[in-house]
Design an enzyme around this catalytic site. Sequence first.
Site, PDB file in Angstrom:
ATOM      1  N   ASN A  70      51.038 -21.817 -34.413  1.00  0.00           N
ATOM      2  CA  ASN A  70      50.519 -21.077 -35.315  1.00  0.00           C
ATOM      3  C   ASN A  70      49.385 -19.960 -34.562  1.00  0.00           C
ATOM      4  O   ASN A  70      49.189 -18.764 -34.880  1.00  0.00           O
ATOM      5  CB  ASN A  70      50.062 -21.785 -36.548  1.00  0.00           C
ATOM      6  CG  ASN A  70      48.987 -20.447 -37.264  1.00  0.00           C
ATOM      7  OD1 ASN A  70      49.707 -19.832 -37.786  1.00  0.00           O
ATOM      8  ND2 ASN A  70      47.651 -20.880 -37.141  1.00  0.00           N
TER       9      ASN A  70
ATOM     10  N   TYR B  73      52.536  -7.318 -29.664  1.00  0.00           N
ATOM     11  CA  TYR B  73      52.651  -8.196 -31.033  1.00  0.00           C
ATOM     12  C   TYR B  73      54.012  -8.263 -31.551  1.00  0.00           C
ATOM     13  O   TYR B  73      54.648  -9.365 -31.906  1.00  0.00           O
ATOM     14  CB  TYR B  73      51.697  -7.683 -31.788  1.00  0.00           C
ATOM     15  CG  TYR B  73      51.490  -8.637 -32.964  1.00  0.00           C
ATOM     16  CD1 TYR B  73      50.451  -9.696 -32.976  1.00  0.00           C
ATOM     17  CD2 TYR B  73      52.136  -8.591 -34.303  1.00  0.00           C
ATOM     18  CE1 TYR B  73      50.390 -10.647 -34.202  1.00  0.00           C
ATOM     19  CE2 TYR B  73      52.056  -9.403 -35.483  1.00  0.00           C
ATOM     20  CZ  TYR B  73      51.013 -10.575 -35.334  1.00  0.00           C
ATOM     21  OH  TYR B  73      50.833 -11.304 -36.334  1.00  0.00           O
TER      22      TYR B  73
ATOM     23  N   LYS C  70      56.721 -11.689 -31.517  1.00  0.00           N
ATOM     24  CA  LYS C  70      57.010 -12.153 -32.758  1.00  0.00           C
ATOM     25  C   LYS C  70      58.501 -12.069 -32.999  1.00  0.00           C
ATOM     26  O   LYS C  70      59.241 -13.186 -33.349  1.00  0.00           O
ATOM     27  CB  LYS C  70      56.432 -11.544 -34.204  1.00  0.00           C
ATOM     28  CG  LYS C  70      54.841 -11.527 -34.125  1.00  0.00           C
ATOM     29  CD  LYS C  70      54.712 -13.480 -33.938  1.00  0.00           C
ATOM     30  CE  LYS C  70      53.074 -13.366 -34.119  1.00  0.00           C
ATOM     31  NZ  LYS C  70      52.553 -14.896 -34.090  1.00  0.00           N
TER      32      LYS C  70
ATOM     33  N   ASP D  17      42.445 -25.839 -31.184  1.00  0.00           N
ATOM     34  CA  ASP D  17      42.104 -24.542 -31.038  1.00  0.00           C
ATOM     35  C   ASP D  17      41.201 -24.277 -29.530  1.00  0.00           C
ATOM     36  O   ASP D  17      40.740 -25.184 -29.168  1.00  0.00           O
ATOM     37  CB  ASP D  17      41.394 -24.092 -32.147  1.00  0.00           C
ATOM     38  CG  ASP D  17      41.287 -22.630 -32.582  1.00  0.00           C
ATOM     39  OD1 ASP D  17      41.615 -22.466 -33.643  1.00  0.00           O
ATOM     40  OD2 ASP D  17      40.489 -21.928 -31.893  1.00  0.00           O
TER      41      ASP D  17
ATOM     42  N   ASP E 177      43.870 -24.510 -25.089  1.00  0.00           N
ATOM     43  CA  ASP E 177      44.311 -23.206 -24.968  1.00  0.00           C
ATOM     44  C   ASP E 177      45.962 -23.239 -24.804  1.00  0.00           C
ATOM     45  O   ASP E 177      46.389 -23.777 -23.662  1.00  0.00           O
ATOM     46  CB  ASP E 177      43.752 -22.452 -23.285  1.00  0.00           C
ATOM     47  CG  ASP E 177      44.170 -21.153 -23.371  1.00  0.00           C
ATOM     48  OD1 ASP E 177      45.170 -20.731 -23.858  1.00  0.00           O
ATOM     49  OD2 ASP E 177      43.528 -20.738 -22.450  1.00  0.00           O
ATOM     50  N   VAL E 178      46.410 -22.655 -25.736  1.00  0.00           N
ATOM     51  CA  VAL E 178      47.847 -22.693 -26.026  1.00  0.00           C
ATOM     52  C   VAL E 178      48.622 -22.085 -24.911  1.00  0.00           C
ATOM     53  O   VAL E 178      49.796 -22.296 -24.704  1.00  0.00           O
ATOM     54  CB  VAL E 178      48.312 -22.384 -27.220  1.00  0.00           C
ATOM     55  CG1 VAL E 178      48.087 -23.329 -28.506  1.00  0.00           C
ATOM     56  CG2 VAL E 178      47.943 -20.882 -27.542  1.00  0.00           C
TER      57      VAL E 178
HETATM   58  N1  NAD Z   1      46.939 -12.376 -40.824  1.00  0.00           N
HETATM   59  C1  NAD Z   1      48.122 -11.666 -40.573  1.00  0.00           C
HETATM   60  O1  NAD Z   1      48.209 -10.837 -41.571  1.00  0.00           O
HETATM   61  C2  NAD Z   1      49.193 -12.349 -40.191  1.00  0.00           C
HETATM   62  C3  NAD Z   1      50.504 -12.022 -40.509  1.00  0.00           C
HETATM   63  C4  NAD Z   1      51.736 -12.524 -39.924  1.00  0.00           C
HETATM   64  C5  NAD Z   1      51.665 -13.560 -39.035  1.00  0.00           C
HETATM   65  N2  NAD Z   1      50.286 -14.117 -38.606  1.00  0.00           N
HETATM   66  C6  NAD Z   1      50.293 -14.745 -37.544  1.00  0.00           C
HETATM   67  O2  NAD Z   1      49.808 -15.868 -38.031  1.00  0.00           O
HETATM   68  C7  NAD Z   1      49.026 -16.703 -37.015  1.00  0.00           C
HETATM   69  C8  NAD Z   1      47.566 -17.168 -37.442  1.00  0.00           C
HETATM   70  O3  NAD Z   1      46.938 -15.895 -37.796  1.00  0.00           O
HETATM   71  P1  NAD Z   1      45.587 -15.740 -38.549  1.00  0.00           P
HETATM   72  O4  NAD Z   1      45.687 -14.584 -39.257  1.00  0.00           O
HETATM   73  O5  NAD Z   1      45.313 -17.172 -39.285  1.00  0.00           O
HETATM   74  O6  NAD Z   1      44.734 -15.684 -37.217  1.00  0.00           O
HETATM   75  P2  NAD Z   1      42.858 -16.144 -37.021  1.00  0.00           P
HETATM   76  O7  NAD Z   1      42.441 -15.176 -36.012  1.00  0.00           O
HETATM   77  O8  NAD Z   1      42.455 -16.201 -38.507  1.00  0.00           O
HETATM   78  O9  NAD Z   1      43.210 -17.675 -36.346  1.00  0.00           O
HETATM   79  C9  NAD Z   1      43.779 -17.553 -35.119  1.00  0.00           C
HETATM   80  C10 NAD Z   1      43.279 -18.993 -34.434  1.00  0.00           C
HETATM   81  O10 NAD Z   1      44.054 -19.039 -33.228  1.00  0.00           O
HETATM   82  C11 NAD Z   1      43.012 -19.462 -32.313  1.00  0.00           C
HETATM   83  N3  NAD Z   1      43.413 -19.180 -31.090  1.00  0.00           N
HETATM   84  C12 NAD Z   1      43.603 -17.821 -30.523  1.00  0.00           C
HETATM   85  N4  NAD Z   1      43.754 -17.836 -29.059  1.00  0.00           N
HETATM   86  C13 NAD Z   1      44.262 -19.090 -28.808  1.00  0.00           C
HETATM   87  C14 NAD Z   1      44.618 -19.768 -27.852  1.00  0.00           C
HETATM   88  N5  NAD Z   1      44.745 -19.206 -26.794  1.00  0.00           N
HETATM   89  N6  NAD Z   1      44.761 -21.242 -27.925  1.00  0.00           N
HETATM   90  C15 NAD Z   1      44.231 -21.912 -28.928  1.00  0.00           C
HETATM   91  N7  NAD Z   1      44.038 -21.257 -29.934  1.00  0.00           N
HETATM   92  C16 NAD Z   1      44.003 -20.046 -30.098  1.00  0.00           C
HETATM   93  C17 NAD Z   1      41.598 -18.725 -32.723  1.00  0.00           C
HETATM   94  O11 NAD Z   1      40.549 -19.359 -32.200  1.00  0.00           O
HETATM   95  C18 NAD Z   1      41.700 -19.073 -34.131  1.00  0.00           C
HETATM   96  O12 NAD Z   1      41.226 -19.876 -34.757  1.00  0.00           O
HETATM   97  C19 NAD Z   1      48.977 -15.879 -35.730  1.00  0.00           C
HETATM   98  O13 NAD Z   1      50.417 -16.268 -34.858  1.00  0.00           O
HETATM   99  C20 NAD Z   1      49.490 -14.485 -36.443  1.00  0.00           C
HETATM  100  O14 NAD Z   1      49.880 -13.629 -35.394  1.00  0.00           O
HETATM  101  C21 NAD Z   1      49.140 -13.281 -39.220  1.00  0.00           C
END
Ligand code: NAD
Length: 254
Positions: free
Chosen positions: A85, A153, A157, A37, A58-59
Amino acid sequence: MERLAGRVAVITGGGSGIGLASVRRLASEGARVVVADVDEAAGAAAAKEVDGLFVRTDVTSESDVTALFAAAHDTYGSVDVAFNNAGISPPDDDSILETGLDAWWRVQQVNLTSVFLCCKAAIPYMQRQGKGSIINTASFVAVMGAATSQISYSASKGGVLSMSRELGVQFAREGIRVNALCPGPVNTPLLQELFASDPARAARRLVHVPLGRFAEPEEIAAAVAFLASDDSSFMTASTFLVDGGISGAYVTPE
Ligand SMILES: NC(=O)c1ccc[n+]([C@@H]2O[C@H](COP(=O)([O-])OP(=O)(O)OC[C@H]3O[C@@H](n4cnc5c(N)ncnc54)[C@H](O)[C@@H]3O)[C@@H](O)[C@H]2O)c1
C-alpha cells in the site's frame, strides 16, 4: 467479527492514512499485523497500538522487502495477507510537460517497483502455504483520465492494476488471490498535502464525486478487510473500486 483470526498480515505504509486505518481494522478482526514503513516513529507507533511488529522498510529496496517478509514469517509463522500500500504523490509530479525524469523515476520506484518487490517476496511463502491474499493499492486514476495530471502517479497506478491482474490469474490455482484496490480520493495526509494550499483544486475534484465527499481511510480499510478475508474467496485479478461512484458518473447530483 474475527474474520482474520490466526492470520498474519503485512501492511506497507502502515504508519499513516489508509495503511494505518487498515492496521487497526485488520488487528480488530484478529490478524497479527506487521507494519512496514520508512517513517520509523509513525510505523513503530502503529505497530505498538495493535501489539504488532514494526519493521523499518524502504519499499524500494529489495533487501529491505525480503527482510520484511522473512521477519513476518520468522516471528509469526506465516504470511497470509500482504497489503502492498505504500505510495507517494509529490507535487513535482505534474503535467508531462513540467515533470522531470527525477520525479518520474521516484514515483515509479515507490508506487510500482515496490509492488513488484513485495509480490515477489510474498508469493513464495503463500505458495508453500497453498493460500494467501495479496492486495495492491492502485487508484481510481488507473481507470480514468484527469486533465489535472500527475503523470507518473497515474502511470504507476495503471502498472499496479495490470500487474495485480496478471498475478491473480497466474497464481489462482495455487490458492493465492491478488486484487487491485482502487480507492477514490481519500481524506489522508497524502491528499491533504496536495490540496491544503489550494481549496479550489479540491472543489474542482469534489464535483465529480456522486457521494459528494472524499472517503475516510476507515472506509477503505473496510474494503481491505473484505479482500483479506475468506469473504472474498471467489475474487481474484479484480479491479476493486471503492470510489464514491466517480468511475460510474457522467452528471453528478447538484
Ligand atoms: N489518499 C488518496 O486519495 C488515495 C487515493 C487512491 C489511492 N491512494 C493510494 O493509497 C496508498 C496510501 O496512501 P495514503 O493516502 O494513505 O498516504 P499517506 O501519505 O497517508 O501514507 C503513506 C505511507 O507510506 C509511507 N511510505 C512512503 N514512502 C515509503 C517507502 N519508500 N517505503 C516505505 N513506506 C513508505 C509513508 O511514510 C506513509 O506512512 C498509496 O499507494 C496511494 O497512492 C491514495
